[in-house]
Scaffold this active site. Structure first.
Site, PDB file in Angstrom:
ATOM      1  N   ASP A 160       0.878  -1.177   0.000  1.00 39.22           N
ATOM      2  CA  ASP A 160       0.000   0.000   0.000  1.00 39.22           C
ATOM      3  C   ASP A 160       0.907   1.215   0.000  1.00 39.22           C
ATOM      4  OD1 ASP A 160      -1.801   1.993   0.461  1.00 39.22           O
ATOM      5  OD2 ASP A 160      -2.513   1.232   2.383  1.00 39.22           O
ATOM      6  N   SER A 161       1.455   1.497  -1.168  1.00 40.83           N
ATOM      7  CA  SER A 161       2.521   2.495  -1.240  1.00 40.83           C
ATOM      8  C   SER A 161       2.107   3.711  -2.045  1.00 40.83           C
ATOM      9  CB  SER A 161       3.739   1.863  -1.925  1.00 40.83           C
ATOM     10  OG  SER A 161       3.492   1.733  -3.310  1.00 40.83           O
TER      11      SER A 161
END
Lengths: 290, 290
Positions: A160-161
């Site tokens: 989840d970047s």
């Protein structure tokens, strides 16, 4: 003309487009050792978190991203007990992951503790599960954490970047995916936010190629709307540690023990449908065909 | 801050958001008896047509809208022979409709001939089927045309209009839908662009209620991405003249005799999946449940 006192604007420079929200003010601003975090109060989208000038999430429609980054992967793995979230400092993905009763441990590893502390103030609904006894919040380098994770210790890795520039660049590399592959147990899967299908086919194709090179064997991309991200259309890509990605657990997804705002079993199935141009783009490349 | 010499911006005022495209110049501008038409050359989206300040279509991604406004409806009707397009002056919907061999006549009724003439210059790919012998282009008031259309003379009516303000307002009324209902033959169906699921649930619910009041009996909303429209997420709503909307002709849609950029049979099925919030919004209203 948008008066910069009244609007926050993110320019997607290479794409030649921009998205703006009308704001009533900037309510937070800090420079951390890693990045600049800002929060705006918007007129219609609630709070808006911006990191290094890029929109991260709004109160109003972060549900789309957080639900689609977590529920499809967790309903695809047959028994997702051990979950790691790389990045995700706003804790919205963690909250969705913890809605799954099968999850026994969920570790969130974000390099910047300040993102979480700011989320606690301006997005308290996203951090409401942080004290769940199954949750662990670590503030360190996710790349190093995965390198040091015991082999076969995880069922699902969620990446989840931010975009693959700056601090998140290392999360889009074969070396990182190889460490993820090693850390996953049999049947494990990885899911990664994979940018806009309209703007970033090169990035999606890169994820397919690089995860393949790291040993992942099957892929599926999920498509969903996301108003505040460039083009308003976003994707997440799943990859299986070995063999085919299993069909998702449709019965469990049809009657989930939680209320969602976007996700349903039909939406899950629908999100996997490939646009004609997407299908063709992968037909022309050799081996990573979806 | 976006320099207005370099960017075209549409503000979605009530929604508190804006979308911008970087432009290299304005290549056309005229005031017609009905509206202002502008065309910009953009850096990455090809040409952009703007009417009364609102983005209408871009060369790059109009395929999403035009395919989704035409193919699902035409593959849902069992034998779509007689098609009318109300609005649609850019001719992109007409082109998609004429890809269907079953179509024997397609009439496009747009009040403003200048939209078509401008499209011929700046979007020639969309007007390439205008000389198809099955096509008729009329430049008159679509509301009056439908009023005067013989009863039961049409199989599919496509309402390809601007937003329900200004000239298009009359295309979102029970009176207009009643005329459509009368003009449709048995098994007929209507499809209308129905704005953003994120911003305009009130409009979608209004279309359900008003078409019901006009005699239409079943509904289905299609969801699809559309980068240049407010929120980047758009919809079209189908309504059946009588009885349930039939299942779409999946076999025909799976092997269509034309190449699409977005539409496939899986995308058709996927576009019908209702987000959880959408489903709930209709549960709370009485009778127009999807």
């Amino acid at each position: 003309m948008l008066d910069e006192n009244d609007w926050f604007t993110e320019i997607a420079d290479a794409a030649g487009s921009a998205f703006s929200l009308r704001v009533t003010g900037r309510v937070h601003h800090e420079q951390t050792p890693f990045q600049t975090i800002e929060v705006y109060a918007t007129e219609t989208f609630g709070h808006l978190m911006v990191i290094d000038g890029f929109t991260m999430l709004s109160s109003r429609e972060n549900f789309l991203y957080h639900e689609m980054l977590s529920h499809p992967a967790l309903f695809t793995h047959p028994h997702p007990k051990r979950v790691a979230i790389i990045g995700g400092g706003d804790c919205g993905t963690l909250r969705e992951v913890l809605r799954h009763a099968e999850v026994e441990s969920a570790v969130q590893i974000d390099i910047d503790e300040r993102v979480t502390r700011v989320a606690e103030i301006f997005f308290p609904e996203l951090t409401e599960s942080n004290h769940d006894p199954r949750a662990t919040l670590l503030f360190e380098d996710g790349i190093r954490w995965i390198q040091q994770a015991p082999a076969q210790s995880l069922d699902v890795i969620i990446i989840d970047s931010t975009d693959p520039v700056g601090p998140a660049e290392g999360l889009f590399t074969t070396a990182f995916y190889r460490d993820c592959h090693r850390a996953l147990a049999a049947g494990g899967l990885l899911v990664q936010q994979s940018e806009s299908p309209l703007y970033h086919m090169d990035i999606i194709q890169g994820i397919y190629a690089d995860t393949c090179a790291a040993g992942f064997e099957d892929h599926a991309t999920l498509f969903f709307p996301q108003a505040i991200y460039p083009s308003g259309w976003w994707s997440a890509t799943m990859a299986s540690r070995e063999g085919k990605l299993p069909a998702f657990r449709a019965a469990a997804a049809t009657a989930p023990p939680f209320q969602s705002q976007y996700y349903t079993a039909e939406i899950h199935r629908a999100a996997l449908a490939q646009p004609a141009f997407f299908k063709r783009a992968f037909e022309t490349s050799d081996r990573n065909a979806p």
